[in-house]
Design a protein around this motif. Structure first.
Motif, PDB file in Angstrom:
ATOM      1  N   ASP A  16       0.824  -1.210   0.000  1.00 32.19           N
ATOM      2  CA  ASP A  16       0.000   0.000   0.000  1.00 32.19           C
ATOM      3  C   ASP A  16       0.857   1.257   0.000  1.00 32.19           C
ATOM      4  OD1 ASP A  16      -2.388  -1.431  -0.043  1.00 32.19           O
ATOM      5  OD2 ASP A  16      -2.564  -1.452   2.142  1.00 32.19           O
ATOM      6  N   MET A  17       1.954   1.231   0.747  1.00 29.70           N
ATOM      7  CA  MET A  17       2.852   2.386   0.742  1.00 29.70           C
ATOM      8  C   MET A  17       3.480   2.561  -0.634  1.00 29.70           C
ATOM      9  SD  MET A  17       4.608   2.105   4.516  1.00 29.70           S
ATOM     10  CE  MET A  17       5.909   3.217   4.086  1.00 29.70           C
ATOM     11  N   ALA A  18       3.823   1.475  -1.284  1.00 29.93           N
ATOM     12  CA  ALA A  18       4.408   1.557  -2.623  1.00 29.93           C
ATOM     13  C   ALA A  18       3.447   2.235  -3.594  1.00 29.93           C
ATOM     14  CB  ALA A  18       4.793   0.163  -3.128  1.00 29.93           C
ATOM     15  N   VAL A  19       2.163   1.937  -3.481  1.00 31.69           N
ATOM     16  CA  VAL A  19       1.162   2.582  -4.343  1.00 31.69           C
ATOM     17  C   VAL A  19       1.145   4.086  -4.090  1.00 31.69           C
ATOM     18  CG1 VAL A  19      -1.324   2.776  -4.791  1.00 31.69           C
ATOM     19  CG2 VAL A  19      -0.257   0.519  -4.623  1.00 31.69           C
ATOM     20  N   LEU A  20       1.128   4.489  -2.823  1.00 30.50           N
ATOM     21  CA  LEU A  20       1.132   5.922  -2.501  1.00 30.50           C
ATOM     22  C   LEU A  20       2.394   6.604  -3.016  1.00 30.50           C
ATOM     23  CD1 LEU A  20      -0.240   6.216   1.166  1.00 30.50           C
ATOM     24  CD2 LEU A  20      -1.358   6.878  -0.967  1.00 30.50           C
ATOM     25  N   HIS A  21       3.536   5.970  -2.788  1.00 29.92           N
ATOM     26  CA  HIS A  21       4.804   6.580  -3.214  1.00 29.92           C
ATOM     27  C   HIS A  21       4.911   6.648  -4.734  1.00 29.92           C
ATOM     28  CE1 HIS A  21       6.492   5.531   0.986  1.00 29.92           C
ATOM     29  NE2 HIS A  21       5.912   6.707   0.975  1.00 29.92           N
ATOM     30  N   HIS A  22       4.380   5.653  -5.407  1.00 29.00           N
ATOM     31  CA  HIS A  22       4.396   5.709  -6.873  1.00 29.00           C
ATOM     32  C   HIS A  22       3.510   6.839  -7.367  1.00 29.00           C
ATOM     33  CE1 HIS A  22       3.588   4.653 -11.059  1.00 29.00           C
ATOM     34  NE2 HIS A  22       4.830   4.205 -11.022  1.00 29.00           N
ATOM     35  N   ARG A  23       2.335   6.972  -6.769  1.00 28.42           N
ATOM     36  CA  ARG A  23       1.420   8.050  -7.171  1.00 28.42           C
ATOM     37  C   ARG A  23       2.047   9.428  -6.934  1.00 28.42           C
ATOM     38  NH1 ARG A  23      -3.236   9.324  -3.258  1.00 28.42           N
ATOM     39  NH2 ARG A  23      -1.661  10.796  -2.566  1.00 28.42           N
ATOM     40  N   TYR A  29      11.878   6.391  -4.775  1.00 30.24           N
ATOM     41  CA  TYR A  29      13.033   7.277  -4.624  1.00 30.24           C
ATOM     42  C   TYR A  29      12.612   8.737  -4.628  1.00 30.24           C
ATOM     43  CZ  TYR A  29      15.382   2.975  -5.861  1.00 30.24           C
ATOM     44  OH  TYR A  29      15.784   1.669  -5.890  1.00 30.24           O
ATOM     45  N   VAL A  30      13.165   9.490  -3.676  1.00 33.48           N
ATOM     46  CA  VAL A  30      13.002  10.934  -3.678  1.00 33.48           C
ATOM     47  C   VAL A  30      14.390  11.553  -3.615  1.00 33.48           C
ATOM     48  CG1 VAL A  30      10.706  10.947  -2.621  1.00 33.48           C
ATOM     49  CG2 VAL A  30      12.713  11.088  -1.165  1.00 33.48           C
ATOM     50  N   VAL A  31      14.510  12.712  -4.230  1.00 36.18           N
ATOM     51  CA  VAL A  31      15.764  13.461  -4.175  1.00 36.18           C
ATOM     52  C   VAL A  31      15.441  14.787  -3.515  1.00 36.18           C
ATOM     53  CG1 VAL A  31      17.659  14.494  -5.465  1.00 36.18           C
ATOM     54  CG2 VAL A  31      16.630  12.345  -6.256  1.00 36.18           C
ATOM     55  N   VAL A  32      16.121  15.042  -2.410  1.00 32.10           N
ATOM     56  CA  VAL A  32      15.902  16.267  -1.655  1.00 32.10           C
ATOM     57  C   VAL A  32      17.237  16.701  -1.066  1.00 32.10           C
ATOM     58  CG1 VAL A  32      15.217  14.993   0.419  1.00 32.10           C
ATOM     59  CG2 VAL A  32      14.427  17.310   0.107  1.00 32.10           C
ATOM     60  N   HIS A  33      17.472  17.976  -1.048  1.00 31.68           N
ATOM     61  CA  HIS A  33      18.744  18.597  -0.624  1.00 31.68           C
ATOM     62  C   HIS A  33      19.945  17.796  -1.129  1.00 31.68           C
ATOM     63  CE1 HIS A  33      18.646  15.874   2.887  1.00 31.68           C
ATOM     64  NE2 HIS A  33      17.466  16.363   3.174  1.00 31.68           N
ATOM     65  N   ASP A  34      19.920  17.548  -2.440  1.00 37.12           N
ATOM     66  CA  ASP A  34      21.016  16.891  -3.151  1.00 37.12           C
ATOM     67  C   ASP A  34      21.309  15.475  -2.671  1.00 37.12           C
ATOM     68  OD1 ASP A  34      21.549  19.138  -4.874  1.00 37.12           O
ATOM     69  OD2 ASP A  34      22.492  20.115  -3.155  1.00 37.12           O
ATOM     70  N   THR A  35      20.325  14.834  -2.051  1.00 37.48           N
ATOM     71  CA  THR A  35      20.470  13.479  -1.538  1.00 37.48           C
ATOM     72  C   THR A  35      19.346  12.619  -2.101  1.00 37.48           C
ATOM     73  OG1 THR A  35      21.394  14.366   0.504  1.00 37.48           O
ATOM     74  CG2 THR A  35      20.656  12.070   0.549  1.00 37.48           C
ATOM     75  N   VAL A  70      10.913  13.110   5.340  1.00 36.04           N
ATOM     76  CA  VAL A  70      11.401  12.917   3.975  1.00 36.04           C
ATOM     77  C   VAL A  70      10.233  12.803   3.003  1.00 36.04           C
ATOM     78  CG1 VAL A  70      12.800  11.425   2.472  1.00 36.04           C
ATOM     79  CG2 VAL A  70      13.527  11.861   4.830  1.00 36.04           C
ATOM     80  N   SER A  71       9.131  12.198   3.449  1.00 31.38           N
ATOM     81  CA  SER A  71       7.949  12.048   2.607  1.00 31.38           C
ATOM     82  C   SER A  71       6.710  12.007   3.486  1.00 31.38           C
ATOM     83  CB  SER A  71       8.039  10.753   1.800  1.00 31.38           C
ATOM     84  OG  SER A  71       6.806  10.463   1.155  1.00 31.38           O
ATOM     85  N   LEU A  72       5.694  12.739   3.075  1.00 30.08           N
ATOM     86  CA  LEU A  72       4.386  12.683   3.716  1.00 30.08           C
ATOM     87  C   LEU A  72       3.356  12.615   2.604  1.00 30.08           C
ATOM     88  CD1 LEU A  72       2.414  12.841   6.082  1.00 30.08           C
ATOM     89  CD2 LEU A  72       2.635  15.323   5.993  1.00 30.08           C
ATOM     90  N   VAL A  73       2.585  11.528   2.593  1.00 28.98           N
ATOM     91  CA  VAL A  73       1.581  11.321   1.553  1.00 28.98           C
ATOM     92  C   VAL A  73       0.287  10.866   2.212  1.00 28.98           C
ATOM     93  CG1 VAL A  73       1.000  10.050  -0.553  1.00 28.98           C
ATOM     94  CG2 VAL A  73       3.379  10.588  -0.065  1.00 28.98           C
ATOM     95  N   ALA A  74      -0.803  11.517   1.862  1.00 29.91           N
ATOM     96  CA  ALA A  74      -2.126  11.092   2.316  1.00 29.91           C
ATOM     97  C   ALA A  74      -2.839  10.415   1.158  1.00 29.91           C
ATOM     98  CB  ALA A  74      -2.934  12.286   2.809  1.00 29.91           C
ATOM     99  N   ALA A  75      -3.598   9.382   1.474  1.00 33.30           N
ATOM    100  CA  ALA A  75      -4.364   8.699   0.430  1.00 33.30           C
ATOM    101  C   ALA A  75      -5.402   9.644  -0.158  1.00 33.30           C
ATOM    102  CB  ALA A  75      -5.028   7.444   0.996  1.00 33.30           C
ATOM    103  N   ALA A  76      -5.997  10.465   0.697  1.00 39.34           N
ATOM    104  CA  ALA A  76      -6.974  11.470   0.261  1.00 39.34           C
ATOM    105  C   ALA A  76      -6.859  12.661   1.202  1.00 39.34           C
ATOM    106  CB  ALA A  76      -8.394  10.902   0.285  1.00 39.34           C
ATOM    107  N   PRO A  77      -6.927  13.863   0.685  1.00 32.33           N
ATOM    108  CA  PRO A  77      -6.791  15.040   1.554  1.00 32.33           C
ATOM    109  C   PRO A  77      -8.030  15.240   2.424  1.00 32.33           C
ATOM    110  CG  PRO A  77      -7.248  15.705  -0.709  1.00 32.33           C
ATOM    111  CD  PRO A  77      -7.066  14.223  -0.720  1.00 32.33           C
ATOM    112  N   GLY A  78      -7.817  15.905   3.548  1.00 33.56           N
ATOM    113  CA  GLY A  78      -8.921  16.325   4.380  1.00 33.56           C
ATOM    114  C   GLY A  78      -9.456  15.303   5.361  1.00 33.56           C
TER     115      GLY A  78
END
Length: 168
Positions: A16-23, A29-35, A70-78
């Motif tokens: 389930d997390m993989a689905v959220l991260h893919h979306r 993978y995320v790239v933030v502050h050159d990392t 590093v990452s915050l993802v909600a399945a649906a806002p609100g």
């Protein structure tokens, strides 16, 4: 509607997390502050709704300089998942004795800027061209972001916490 519950991520949450991260990020993978981070390799919290369904996920990095979201993802806002996850991550930071709670977002992410500032985080730095540099590590990062805003810069937001000193 039953309240959102937050717990550490478990192996059963990976798909389930993989689905959220893919979306949200096009993959793990995320790239933030050159990392470049692999979200599968960092600690995570999940928010689940009253039905036990994944409502969101927060991936973080805890270090001497504080807790970085590093990452915050909600399945649906609100639905409250973002609030619940941030509160739980802050609890982890306080328990670890760090006094800095921080994250990075991009210049186009107006909804995130609104969300985080309403929760007491403040913009403390702008890294001009950081997203342009990130494309070298992750070429799939788009050139135009939300609301057709050109995507170039990272904004660092943070909130200082009233942490107790870490034992030596």
């Amino acid at each position: 509607m039953a309240p959102i519950q937050v717990r550490p991520a478990e192996p059963r949450d990976e798909a389930d997390m993989a689905v959220l991260h893919h979306r949200e990020w096009g993959g793990p993978y995320v790239v933030v502050h050159d990392t470049r981070y692999d979200l599968r390799e960092l600690p995570a919290l999940v928010a689940v709704d009253g039905e036990g369904e994944l409502a969101g996920a927060l991936v973080y990095r805890l270090a001497d300089d504080g807790l970085e979201v590093v990452s915050l993802v909600a399945a649906a806002p609100g639905l409250g998942a973002g609030n619940a996850l941030l509160a739980a991550a802050e609890g982890i930071a306080l328990a670890a004795g760090v006094d800095r709670f921080w994250l990075v977002t991009t210049n186009d992410n107006l909804a995130a800027l609104r969300f985080y500032q309403r929760r007491g985080l403040r913009i403390v730095a702008v890294d001009v061209g950081a997203v342009d540099r990130a494309r070298r590590l992750k070429p799939a990062i788009p050139y135009v972001g939300e609301d057709d805003i050109p995507l170039h810069d990272e904004l660092r937001l943070e909130r200082r916490l009233a942490a107790t000193p870490r034992p030596q």
